[in-house]
Scaffold this motif. Structure first.
Motif, short mmCIF file in Angstrom:
data_model
loop_
_atom_site.label_atom_id
_atom_site.label_comp_id
_atom_site.label_asym_id
_atom_site.label_seq_id
_atom_site.Cartn_x
_atom_site.Cartn_y
_atom_site.Cartn_z
N LEU A 1 -3.88 6.55 12.99
CA LEU A 1 -4.54 5.25 12.77
C LEU A 1 -5.35 5.25 11.49
O LEU A 1 -5.30 4.29 10.71
N ASN A 2 -6.11 6.32 11.24
CA ASN A 2 -6.94 6.36 10.02
C ASN A 2 -6.08 6.37 8.77
O ASN A 2 -6.46 5.79 7.74
N ASN A 3 -4.93 7.04 8.85
CA ASN A 3 -4.01 7.03 7.71
C ASN A 3 -3.60 5.58 7.39
O ASN A 3 -3.64 5.15 6.24
N ARG A 4 -3.25 4.83 8.43
CA ARG A 4 -2.84 3.43 8.25
C ARG A 4 -4.00 2.54 7.81
O ARG A 4 -3.85 1.70 6.94
N TYR B 1 -4.39 0.60 4.30
CA TYR B 1 -4.53 -0.85 4.25
C TYR B 1 -5.77 -1.25 3.44
O TYR B 1 -5.70 -2.09 2.53
N LEU B 2 -6.89 -0.61 3.74
CA LEU B 2 -8.14 -1.00 3.07
C LEU B 2 -8.12 -0.63 1.59
O LEU B 2 -8.55 -1.41 0.73
N MET B 3 -7.59 0.55 1.27
CA MET B 3 -7.52 0.97 -0.15
C MET B 3 -6.58 0.04 -0.92
O MET B 3 -6.85 -0.30 -2.08
N ARG C 1 0.26 6.06 -2.24
CA ARG C 1 1.07 5.43 -1.19
C ARG C 1 1.09 6.32 0.05
O ARG C 1 0.88 7.53 -0.03
N ARG C 2 1.37 5.67 1.20
CA ARG C 2 1.49 6.42 2.44
C ARG C 2 2.85 7.08 2.47
O ARG C 2 3.85 6.48 2.05
N LEU C 3 2.89 8.33 2.95
CA LEU C 3 4.15 9.06 3.00
C LEU C 3 4.79 8.98 4.38
O LEU C 3 5.99 8.81 4.51
N ASN C 4 3.99 9.16 5.40
CA ASN C 4 4.49 9.17 6.78
C ASN C 4 3.32 8.90 7.72
O ASN C 4 2.27 8.45 7.28
N VAL D 1 -9.28 -1.75 16.09
CA VAL D 1 -9.51 -2.04 14.67
C VAL D 1 -8.17 -2.21 13.96
O VAL D 1 -7.94 -3.18 13.23
N ALA D 2 -7.24 -1.28 14.22
CA ALA D 2 -5.92 -1.36 13.60
C ALA D 2 -5.20 -2.63 14.03
O ALA D 2 -4.57 -3.32 13.22
N ARG D 3 -5.32 -2.96 15.32
CA ARG D 3 -4.66 -4.15 15.83
C ARG D 3 -5.19 -5.40 15.13
O ARG D 3 -4.43 -6.24 14.67
N ARG D 4 -6.50 -5.48 15.00
CA ARG D 4 -7.07 -6.67 14.36
C ARG D 4 -6.66 -6.77 12.90
O ARG D 4 -6.51 -7.86 12.36
#
Ligand code: TMP
Length: 254
Positions: free
Chosen positions: A49-52, A56-58, A72-75, A232-235
């Motif tokens: 979740l924190n990775n996502r 998103y925020l960055m 970028r996110r890798l996985n 938080v992720a859902r919102r």
């Protein structure tokens, strides 16, 4: 099976050598600590979740003109970031009295502050991250006066932007911690936002009920810790596709 060189291991993340010089892989663990490592635990799915959430925020902050280390996110648990020289400061921005500020000044948690307050802490676990002033920062050579001005400016812009973003999804950004790094491009040096922004490093309260949706649920044994990170992720509209069942991610990290 160490495929990659480990550059640094913190309490919640690991930095590995990346695919080319100047680029690192940032891996998000499920490990959680509080009170400078005195309390330890695991929040299942937190790393995913924190990775996502941080991605998103960055990404939103980059669009708003804030320079960051994020590429970028890798996985599920990893993202590519630029290697920076971390400035050893934890920069805390507060909008509402909570946590150590409420304790230090005897304020009731939830009292709005007259204006946003920025604080600096020296990033040093052995010393339990002591609070420092600009005098300490310049005298000990952690950052120059110009760098502090730039950090203050960025921290307040990040606060304005994120406060609005979270308000839009029914969350109050009570306070947060960020870290900055020096990014060298030839002779030029820029200060960029580094590390992560997630419910580990923010206080986020539901705007209507004041329910805490952040790491205070772990720090204070409030229960439903995983659920708070998921909420938080859902919102933010970024729960992984498989839903919460998909949160464990790959078992191995290397
Ligand atoms: P505090 O009230 O405990 O000083 O925390 C202020 C904010 O900084 C809060 O959002 C949590 C975050 N924080 C970290 O991310 N790491 C830390 O080590 C500490 C102490 C706080």
């Amino acid at each position: 099976m160490s495929r990659r060189r480990r550059i640094y291991e913190g309490k919640a993340k690991v930095l590995f050598e990346g695919p080319e010089p100047g680029i690192l892989v940032q891996y998000f663990k499920d490990d959680a600590t509080a009170f400078n490592n005195q309390k330890k635990g695991v929040i299942t799915g937190k790393g995913v979740l924190n990775n996502r959430i941080s991605e998103y925020l960055m990404t939103r902050l980059t669009e708003a003109g804030i320079p960051t280390h994020f590429l970028r996110r890798l996985n599920m648990r990893e993202q590519l970031v630029r290697e920076v020289e971390i400035i050893p400061l934890e920069v805390v921005v507060r909008n509402v009295a909570a946590g150590s500020l409420a304790t230090r000044f005897g304020l009731t948690e939830g009292t709005p502050l007259p204006r946003s307050i920025v604080e600096f802490y020296y990033k040093n676990d052995e010393l339990s991250d002591p609070m420092v002033s600009e005098e300490h920062i310049t005298a000990f050579g952690w950052a120059t006066t110009q760098e502090i001005d730039e950090i203050l400016n960025l921290a307040l812009r990040i606060n304005d932007f994120l406060s609005g973003l979270f308000l839009g999804v029914g969350l109050r950004l009570v306070d947060f911690k960020v870290e900055f790094g020096r990014l060298w491009e030839g002779e030029e040096m820029r200060i960029v936002l580094a590390d992560e922004i997630s419910p580990d490093s923010c206080r986020l309260w539901d705007i209507k009920t004041n329910e805490k949706l952040d790491k205070d649920r772990f720090r204070r044994d409030l229960g439903n810790v995983e659920e708070a990170y998921q909420e938080v992720a859902r919102r933010l509209g970024i729960l992984p596709e498989g839903g919460p069942g998909d949160l464990k991610g790959p078992k191995t990290m290397q």
